[in-house]
Design a protein around this motif. Structure first.
Motif, PDB file in Angstrom:
ATOM      1  N   ILE A   3      -3.775  16.043  58.181  1.00  0.00           N
ATOM      2  CA  ILE A   3      -3.958  15.456  59.203  1.00  0.00           C
ATOM      3  C   ILE A   3      -3.198  15.979  60.511  1.00  0.00           C
ATOM      4  O   ILE A   3      -1.931  16.458  60.399  1.00  0.00           O
ATOM      5  N   SER A   4      -3.883  16.174  61.598  1.00  0.00           N
ATOM      6  CA  SER A   4      -3.392  16.688  62.752  1.00  0.00           C
ATOM      7  C   SER A   4      -3.821  16.003  63.970  1.00  0.00           C
ATOM      8  O   SER A   4      -4.815  15.007  64.296  1.00  0.00           O
ATOM      9  N   SER A   5      -3.245  16.193  65.152  1.00  0.00           N
ATOM     10  CA  SER A   5      -3.218  15.327  66.518  1.00  0.00           C
ATOM     11  C   SER A   5      -4.211  16.447  67.400  1.00  0.00           C
ATOM     12  O   SER A   5      -4.403  17.569  67.154  1.00  0.00           O
ATOM     13  N   ILE A   6      -4.933  15.625  67.983  1.00  0.00           N
ATOM     14  CA  ILE A   6      -6.108  16.079  68.976  1.00  0.00           C
ATOM     15  C   ILE A   6      -5.338  16.275  70.136  1.00  0.00           C
ATOM     16  O   ILE A   6      -5.025  15.524  70.967  1.00  0.00           O
ATOM     17  N   TYR A   7      -5.022  17.690  70.901  1.00  0.00           N
ATOM     18  CA  TYR A   7      -4.983  17.794  72.333  1.00  0.00           C
ATOM     19  C   TYR A   7      -5.686  19.065  72.517  1.00  0.00           C
ATOM     20  O   TYR A   7      -5.837  19.994  72.032  1.00  0.00           O
ATOM     21  N   CYS A  38     -14.771   1.963  71.292  1.00  0.00           N
ATOM     22  CA  CYS A  38     -15.301   3.425  71.533  1.00  0.00           C
ATOM     23  C   CYS A  38     -15.356   3.725  73.042  1.00  0.00           C
ATOM     24  O   CYS A  38     -15.232   4.864  73.625  1.00  0.00           O
ATOM     25  N   ARG A  39     -15.570   2.727  74.059  1.00  0.00           N
ATOM     26  CA  ARG A  39     -15.503   3.002  75.470  1.00  0.00           C
ATOM     27  C   ARG A  39     -14.258   3.645  75.903  1.00  0.00           C
ATOM     28  O   ARG A  39     -13.944   4.460  76.839  1.00  0.00           O
ATOM     29  N   VAL A  40     -13.224   2.984  75.352  1.00  0.00           N
ATOM     30  CA  VAL A  40     -11.731   3.646  75.647  1.00  0.00           C
ATOM     31  C   VAL A  40     -11.610   4.999  75.127  1.00  0.00           C
ATOM     32  O   VAL A  40     -11.421   5.662  76.003  1.00  0.00           O
ATOM     33  N   LEU A  41     -12.067   5.273  74.078  1.00  0.00           N
ATOM     34  CA  LEU A  41     -12.099   6.576  73.448  1.00  0.00           C
ATOM     35  C   LEU A  41     -12.881   7.605  74.345  1.00  0.00           C
ATOM     36  O   LEU A  41     -12.587   8.627  74.657  1.00  0.00           O
ATOM     37  N   ALA A  42     -14.234   7.081  74.816  1.00  0.00           N
ATOM     38  CA  ALA A  42     -15.006   7.886  75.544  1.00  0.00           C
ATOM     39  C   ALA A  42     -14.351   8.258  77.098  1.00  0.00           C
ATOM     40  O   ALA A  42     -14.915   9.246  77.532  1.00  0.00           O
ATOM     41  N   ARG A  43     -13.573   7.655  77.434  1.00  0.00           N
ATOM     42  CA  ARG A  43     -13.052   7.634  78.817  1.00  0.00           C
ATOM     43  C   ARG A  43     -11.694   8.468  78.756  1.00  0.00           C
ATOM     44  O   ARG A  43     -11.050   8.760  79.832  1.00  0.00           O
ATOM     45  N   VAL A  44     -11.210   8.813  77.685  1.00  0.00           N
ATOM     46  CA  VAL A  44      -9.872   9.275  77.524  1.00  0.00           C
ATOM     47  C   VAL A  44     -10.017  10.756  77.821  1.00  0.00           C
ATOM     48  O   VAL A  44     -10.685  11.571  77.607  1.00  0.00           O
ATOM     49  N   THR A  45      -8.839  10.995  78.565  1.00  0.00           N
ATOM     50  CA  THR A  45      -8.760  12.550  78.989  1.00  0.00           C
ATOM     51  C   THR A  45      -7.585  13.014  78.177  1.00  0.00           C
ATOM     52  O   THR A  45      -6.950  12.378  77.716  1.00  0.00           O
ATOM     53  N   PRO A  46      -7.653  14.589  78.156  1.00  0.00           N
ATOM     54  CA  PRO A  46      -6.629  15.261  77.236  1.00  0.00           C
ATOM     55  C   PRO A  46      -5.070  14.989  77.998  1.00  0.00           C
ATOM     56  O   PRO A  46      -4.336  14.704  77.130  1.00  0.00           O
ATOM     57  N   GLU A  47      -5.197  14.720  79.274  1.00  0.00           N
ATOM     58  CA  GLU A  47      -3.660  14.280  80.026  1.00  0.00           C
ATOM     59  C   GLU A  47      -3.293  12.777  79.403  1.00  0.00           C
ATOM     60  O   GLU A  47      -2.265  12.691  79.097  1.00  0.00           O
ATOM     61  N   LEU A  49      -3.760  11.697  76.392  1.00  0.00           N
ATOM     62  CA  LEU A  49      -3.426  11.753  75.114  1.00  0.00           C
ATOM     63  C   LEU A  49      -1.908  12.091  74.877  1.00  0.00           C
ATOM     64  O   LEU A  49      -1.442  11.625  73.860  1.00  0.00           O
ATOM     65  N   ALA A  50      -0.999  12.586  76.051  1.00  0.00           N
ATOM     66  CA  ALA A  50       0.141  12.781  76.145  1.00  0.00           C
ATOM     67  C   ALA A  50       1.045  11.416  76.545  1.00  0.00           C
ATOM     68  O   ALA A  50       2.151  11.546  76.401  1.00  0.00           O
ATOM     69  N   LEU A  51       0.310  10.544  76.744  1.00  0.00           N
ATOM     70  CA  LEU A  51       0.909   8.996  77.275  1.00  0.00           C
ATOM     71  C   LEU A  51       1.504   8.430  76.091  1.00  0.00           C
ATOM     72  O   LEU A  51       0.852   8.362  75.103  1.00  0.00           O
ATOM     73  N   PRO A  52       2.490   7.627  76.126  1.00  0.00           N
ATOM     74  CA  PRO A  52       3.115   6.912  75.174  1.00  0.00           C
ATOM     75  C   PRO A  52       2.033   5.842  74.524  1.00  0.00           C
ATOM     76  O   PRO A  52       1.323   5.262  75.551  1.00  0.00           O
ATOM     77  N   GLY A  53       1.931   5.593  73.581  1.00  0.00           N
ATOM     78  CA  GLY A  53       0.983   4.729  72.895  1.00  0.00           C
ATOM     79  C   GLY A  53      -0.561   5.033  72.701  1.00  0.00           C
ATOM     80  O   GLY A  53      -1.415   4.326  72.342  1.00  0.00           O
ATOM     81  N   VAL A  54      -0.681   6.219  72.920  1.00  0.00           N
ATOM     82  CA  VAL A  54      -1.925   6.957  72.756  1.00  0.00           C
ATOM     83  C   VAL A  54      -1.858   8.113  71.764  1.00  0.00           C
ATOM     84  O   VAL A  54      -1.086   8.883  71.691  1.00  0.00           O
ATOM     85  N   SER A  73      -8.843   8.725  63.675  1.00  0.00           N
ATOM     86  CA  SER A  73      -8.341   7.626  64.183  1.00  0.00           C
ATOM     87  C   SER A  73      -7.731   7.710  65.471  1.00  0.00           C
ATOM     88  O   SER A  73      -7.199   8.846  65.948  1.00  0.00           O
ATOM     89  N   PHE A  74      -8.031   6.829  66.218  1.00  0.00           N
ATOM     90  CA  PHE A  74      -7.734   6.598  67.729  1.00  0.00           C
ATOM     91  C   PHE A  74      -6.890   5.415  67.927  1.00  0.00           C
ATOM     92  O   PHE A  74      -7.371   4.364  67.748  1.00  0.00           O
ATOM     93  N   VAL A  75      -5.912   5.260  68.772  1.00  0.00           N
ATOM     94  CA  VAL A  75      -4.891   4.492  69.169  1.00  0.00           C
ATOM     95  C   VAL A  75      -4.868   4.525  70.702  1.00  0.00           C
ATOM     96  O   VAL A  75      -4.571   5.766  71.122  1.00  0.00           O
ATOM     97  N   SER A  76      -5.035   3.483  71.433  1.00  0.00           N
ATOM     98  CA  SER A  76      -4.560   3.396  72.797  1.00  0.00           C
ATOM     99  C   SER A  76      -3.773   2.072  72.908  1.00  0.00           C
ATOM    100  O   SER A  76      -4.315   1.094  72.615  1.00  0.00           O
ATOM    101  N   GLY A  77      -2.688   2.246  74.049  1.00  0.00           N
ATOM    102  CA  GLY A  77      -2.034   0.953  74.155  1.00  0.00           C
ATOM    103  C   GLY A  77      -1.104   0.579  73.027  1.00  0.00           C
ATOM    104  O   GLY A  77      -1.296  -0.966  72.755  1.00  0.00           O
ATOM    105  N   TYR A  78      -0.881   1.379  72.097  1.00  0.00           N
ATOM    106  CA  TYR A  78      -0.258   0.992  70.765  1.00  0.00           C
ATOM    107  C   TYR A  78      -1.132   0.076  69.998  1.00  0.00           C
ATOM    108  O   TYR A  78      -0.772  -0.603  68.927  1.00  0.00           O
ATOM    109  N   GLY A  79      -2.621   0.255  70.217  1.00  0.00           N
ATOM    110  CA  GLY A  79      -3.431  -0.631  69.401  1.00  0.00           C
ATOM    111  C   GLY A  79      -3.913  -1.702  70.318  1.00  0.00           C
ATOM    112  O   GLY A  79      -4.897  -2.202  69.966  1.00  0.00           O
TER     113      GLY A  79
END
Length: 173
Positions: A3-7, A38-47, A49-54, A73-79
């Motif tokens: 399991i690895s993180s994507i940056y 899916c829309r939240v993931l489609a709009r996410v930027t690499p920057e 991904l460094a935010l808390p809760g993402v 697995s993708f999480v945004s806003g702590y889910g």
């Protein structure tokens, strides 16, 4: 399984990688991944991904042609904004989803997700990851949906809940 993180800071590579992950979610999400997520993931930027809760994690396995994607697995806003997990059919029933969700919880410290009550595999994954069902709501498709949250940490305000093996009713003294 790893399991690895994507940056990814390279914009050209990021766009391609994100497209592949979204295709994986569409193909192996059993039509249970929400459009909003899916829309939240489609709009996410690499920057972002460094935010808390993402967090964006992948599970890979070693195959004949190198590392192959087994789960995402993708999480945004702590889910609260999005909590997505999809596992390739070859790697289901091997705790791949549970491992992804457990790692998300470990990395983020807290987690929330909603699962339709007619989705036993995802319900099981949430329970096995240590999440607790805290509410029953109506999901975006009108189905009864369980809201899961990570357990309260010892440093937070908690009620004095009984532990396993303790008596639920005690006689007053």
């Amino acid at each position: 399984m790893q399991i690895s993180s994507i940056y990814d800071s390279d914009p050209g590579r990021w766009k391609s990688r994100l497209t592949g992950l979204l295709e994986f979610l569409r193909e192996y999400g059993e039509q249970r991944i929400t459009l909003r997520g899916c829309r939240v993931l489609a709009r996410v930027t690499p920057e972002q991904l460094a935010l808390p809760g993402v967090s964006l994690l992948v599970a890979t396995v070693r195959g004949q042609n190198g590392r192959q994607l087994a789960g995402v697995s993708f999480v945004s806003g702590y889910g609260k904004d999005a909590c997505l997990v999809a596992v390739h059919p070859l790697y289901r029933n091997r705790h791949t989803g549970t491992a992804l969700l457990t790692e998300q919880l470990k990395r983020l410290g807290r987690l929330e997700c909603a699962v339709a009550s007619d989705n036993p595999a995802s319900l099981k994954m949430c329970f096995h990851s240590g999440l607790a069902a805290v509410a029953l709501t109506t999901g975006p498709t009108g189905k009864p949906t369980l809201l899961f949250r990570s357990p309260l940490t010892s440093g937070s305000h908690t009620a004095n809940l009984p532990q396993e093996g303790e008596l639920l009713c005690q006689s007053p003294s």
